[in-house]
Design a protein around this motif. Structure first.
Motif, mmCIF file in Angstrom:
data_model
loop_
_atom_site.group_PDB
_atom_site.id
_atom_site.type_symbol
_atom_site.label_atom_id
_atom_site.label_comp_id
_atom_site.label_asym_id
_atom_site.label_seq_id
_atom_site.Cartn_x
_atom_site.Cartn_y
_atom_site.Cartn_z
ATOM 1 N N TRP A 144 0.821 -1.200 0.000
ATOM 2 C CA TRP A 144 0.000 0.000 0.000
ATOM 3 C C TRP A 144 0.861 1.258 0.000
ATOM 4 C CZ3 TRP A 144 -3.863 2.485 -1.492
ATOM 5 C CH2 TRP A 144 -4.162 3.746 -0.962
ATOM 6 N N TRP B 141 0.577 4.227 -2.564
ATOM 7 C CA TRP B 141 0.304 5.577 -2.046
ATOM 8 C C TRP B 141 1.346 6.574 -2.524
ATOM 9 C CZ3 TRP B 141 2.905 8.046 2.351
ATOM 10 C CH2 TRP B 141 2.272 9.213 2.785
ATOM 11 N N SER C 284 -0.931 8.140 5.202
ATOM 12 C CA SER C 284 -1.061 7.027 4.256
ATOM 13 C C SER C 284 -2.258 6.141 4.587
ATOM 14 C CB SER C 284 0.217 6.183 4.244
ATOM 15 O OG SER C 284 0.447 5.589 5.501
ATOM 16 N N SER D 205 -5.539 7.757 3.700
ATOM 17 C CA SER D 205 -5.757 7.589 2.258
ATOM 18 C C SER D 205 -6.287 6.195 1.952
ATOM 19 C CB SER D 205 -4.455 7.828 1.491
ATOM 20 O OG SER D 205 -4.085 9.184 1.531
ATOM 21 N N ALA D 206 -5.797 5.193 2.680
ATOM 22 C CA ALA D 206 -6.266 3.817 2.480
ATOM 23 C C ALA D 206 -7.757 3.707 2.795
ATOM 24 C CB ALA D 206 -5.464 2.853 3.350
ATOM 25 N N GLN E 109 -9.662 5.293 -0.031
ATOM 26 C CA GLN E 109 -9.623 4.466 -1.237
ATOM 27 C C GLN E 109 -10.287 3.100 -1.024
ATOM 28 O OE1 GLN E 109 -8.485 5.587 -4.195
ATOM 29 N NE2 GLN E 109 -8.121 7.561 -3.199
#
Length: 371
Positions: free
Chosen positions: A73, A77, A147, A150-151, A154
């Protein structure tokens, strides 16, 4: 007797006096509908059981299903979110943290199985093994927080484990600076030295070293005695880049005192007579090239040591500017504006000794009034 439907997904067996709840588990690999039945003694319990099942079923359907590791990931990213939108220096710093620390320690863990305790233990491990400061460790925390948020956005995670992680406590670095008499002595020793202009840009105007290195002649207005700060020269690894200033508030206009204006004119005349091609940059090294921030700092540090001066860095001259301004009664708000701080809170956080100095003056005035 057959079961009688009471309401959707709930039926009642009068002979056994039991309520049945039909729970839809979806289709199997062959496409056949799977169901499970649960029995309850009362209609209230049956309704509660159905609500509980539907809630968990909804969560299960929303839960991401993938085999991504944290390392996978972070690579995604960086490639798709960070590199296209962040400055080169930020990308470089993030990649160093990821390659040197995060991936070796946590990269193998499946993203869906990463727990707050995994990250909490990582902080302890990396601080012990790499002897990192709490301020550096805080950058690791910020990277992981960004990060993993963001995961979630998404749809790779339902919730970020960072929401339950206790962040490392950042410690305020002790600020080194010169008092007015020490700054005067430094200026006296620097008269005629190549570093004299740099020292006065930092100590008399409060400029950052990156701003000094990135200063161009086109940003000097001699007629109005103004200097425009809008660029910075920054190093990441062996690469030097010219970029916009640190933040929007760092873009500012400063008045040029007479002594600094004289040094600027002298340097411009020197460059015109010594260089075959004119340089757009104000501050040059002995080779006639724009200084890198680290090289300029090192040159200043060597001068301080050679002349047996109190230890202070080039950035410490910026702190000295704030200290001298405070001794002259300049409000913290105005000092922060000259330094290019976003808010007065930033100035107060960095220059706590100025606040303490103000408190001292206040208490002495009260004490004198009561004598």
């Amino acid at each position: 007797m057959a079961r009688k439907t009471v309401e959707r997904n709930i039926s009642y067996d009068e002979a056994r006096k039991i309520y049945y709840v039909s729970m839809d588990l979806g289709k199997d690999k062959d496409g056949k509908r799977r169901k499970r039945y649960q029995t309850y003694r009362t209609l209230h319990a049956a309704r509660a059981g159905l609500r509980n099942f539907l809630t968990h079923r909804e969560e299960e359907l929303r839960t991401p299903q993938h085999s991504l590791t944290l390392g996978d990931w972070l690579e995604t990213w960086m490639d798709n979110i960070v590199r296209p939108t962040r400055a080169e220096t930020t990308v470089y710093g993030y990649q160093k943290i990821i390659d040197n620390h995060v991936v070796p320690a946590l990269g193998h863990i499946p993203l869906l199985k990463l727990t707050p305790m995994d990250i909490q233990q990582y902080y302890i491990q990396v601080q012990q093994n790499a002897n990192l400061s709490s301020n550096t460790l805080r950058r690791h925390h910020d990277l992981l927080s960004s990060s993993l948020r963001s995961a979630v956005r998404q749809d790779k995670l339902l919730q970020s484990p960072m929401d339950k992680v206790e962040p490392p406590r950042a410690k305020q670095k002790e600020t080194s600076y010169y008092r007015p008499e020490e700054l005067k002595r430094l200026y006296s020793l620097l008269e005629g030295h190549p570093l004299e202009l740099c020292a006065k840009l930092a100590g008399s105007l409060g400029m950052r070293r990156e701003e000094i290195c990135g200063l161009r002649w086109e940003s000097i207005d001699y007629q109005r005695q103004l200097l425009y700060i809008k660029e910075a020269r920054t190093a990441f690894g062996a690469t030097i880049v010219q970029k916009e200033t640190k933040t929007r508030s760092s873009v500012r206009t400063l008045f040029i005192p007479d002594d600094v204006a004289r040094l600027l004119q002298m340097e411009q005349e020197r460059q015109a007579s010594k260089l075959e091609e004119p340089s757009p940059f104000v501050v040059l090294d002995h080779k006639g090239l724009p200084y890198s921030p680290n090289a300029l700092s090192l040159a200043f540090t060597r001068f301080v040591r050679k002349n047996d001066l109190p230890r202070v860095t080039l950035h410490g001259l910026r702190h000295s500017f704030a200290t001298v301004a405070s001794f002259q009664g300049v409000p913290l708000f105005d000092i922060g504006k000259a330094l290019g701080h976003a808010t007065p809170a930033t100035t107060g956080r960095i220059y706590t000794h100025l606040v303490d100095h103000t408190h001292e003056d206040t208490l002495l005035k009260v004490s004198d009034a009561l004598k």
